[in-house]
Scaffold this active site. Sequence first.
Site, PDB file in Angstrom:
ATOM      1  CG  ASP A   1      41.514  11.232 -13.629  1.00 32.38           C
ATOM      2  OD1 ASP A   1      42.123  10.156 -13.649  1.00 32.38           O
ATOM      3  OD2 ASP A   1      41.676  12.076 -12.714  1.00 32.38           O
TER       4      ASP A   1
ATOM      5  CD  GLU B   1      46.698  10.496 -10.375  1.00 37.60           C
ATOM      6  OE1 GLU B   1      47.577  10.608  -9.503  1.00 37.60           O
ATOM      7  OE2 GLU B   1      46.558  11.329 -11.283  1.00 37.60           O
TER       8      GLU B   1
HETATM    9 ZN   LIG Z   1      48.923  11.062 -13.890  1.00 40.92          ZN
END
Ligand SMILES: [Zn+2]
Length: 407
Positions: free
Chosen positions: A95, A161
């Site tokens: 992401d 994340e």
């Molecule tokens: Zn990162």
Amino acid sequence: MNTDTVFKEIERMRNEMTETLMELVRVPAIAPQSGGDGESKRAEKLVQILKTIGFTELRHVDADDERVPSRKRPNLIAYLNGETKERLWIITHLDVVPAGEEALWTVTKPFDPLVKDGKIYGRGTEDNLQEMIASIYAAKALKNLGIKPKRTVALCFVADEENGSKFGIQYLIGQRLFDKNDLVVVPDGGNGEGSFIEIAEKSSLWLKISTFGKQAHASRPSDGLNANRVGMEFALALDKMLHEKYPTRDDYFEPPESTFEPTKKEKNVDAVNIVPGEDFTYFDCRILPRFDVEEVLKEINMLAATFEKKTGARITIEVVSKTVAPQPTDANAKIVTMLREAVETIRGIKAKVGGIGGGTCAAYFRRVGIPAVVWSTADEMAHQPNEYARIDNMVNDAKIFAQLAMA
Ligand SMILES: [Zn+2]
């Protein structure tokens, strides 16, 4: 077969690495809470890339998420078997954060990557595609040369994340995919020389501050209670209080003090002539592990109560995300030593071991007692406009990963 051959093979693929990174930039992977549709499209692209390289057995460990069109947040593992069962995990995330203010992207559009002066520009180039590509091509070089590494390499690509990792690495750890003998590298932070190995982090606390007043016509403000003004005053007072109460420095960390930043603002009224009845603002706090996060929260709530009394507005403090810093990775853990040696052998520099602001996947490993290090070579362009990755860093970090697999 010596390591020079492997390094040459990595060098030979320099252009291919650049092209592959750019292909991935063109497929944004933004979280639903930031207005995106998740990582599925990028993961599909990555699967194609990995299959072409010859990773035939891919393990999918998707987490269900009703908020995205595909209804899943993809996590992917590609293995390269080694001579031993010992596993070297290289964890990178799929992401990216949104582009931010588009007008600030002066080199190229955020998702239209461009190579200039040895750098690849675009959102996600440094965070985290540079290292994702480096890890993939370290393994590809070994594959191309028919080298079986000493230990098994597990390339792990995770979702979510940037927003707390619940659907990413936390989910994988919950599935018991890892154990205490694993060697875990999270190449998602570091400095321009690759001379910093992160083994500790600060606690992180993200807050949403909502201020409720009373909406009114702007020509008659006394009929209302301006939540915008109270919200601003409160944010500034909070900023000041936190910095005054927690000025302590710890030189083990980078930066050495706790940080408290007012960040996101939510849009309020649509017209200039309306006194806003509501105001929403956010703080990102990174707190040295010696301080109790609950204690900090208590101080914040107390200040809010004082403001409520003073202004008549209602102020609520909502914890958007809270990560209490786990026990640091042992500075003498095997992976720390291996990485120090690799950096010294290949680059001729001694790496420093220390702590940073935190918030990477490594924290979740430390929490369950698995030693993990955060390391990469990067100019720290993450989350900024005109984000870029240096092609040299991508290529040279791939050599370090190959070394970690073989040495
Ligand atoms: Zn990162």
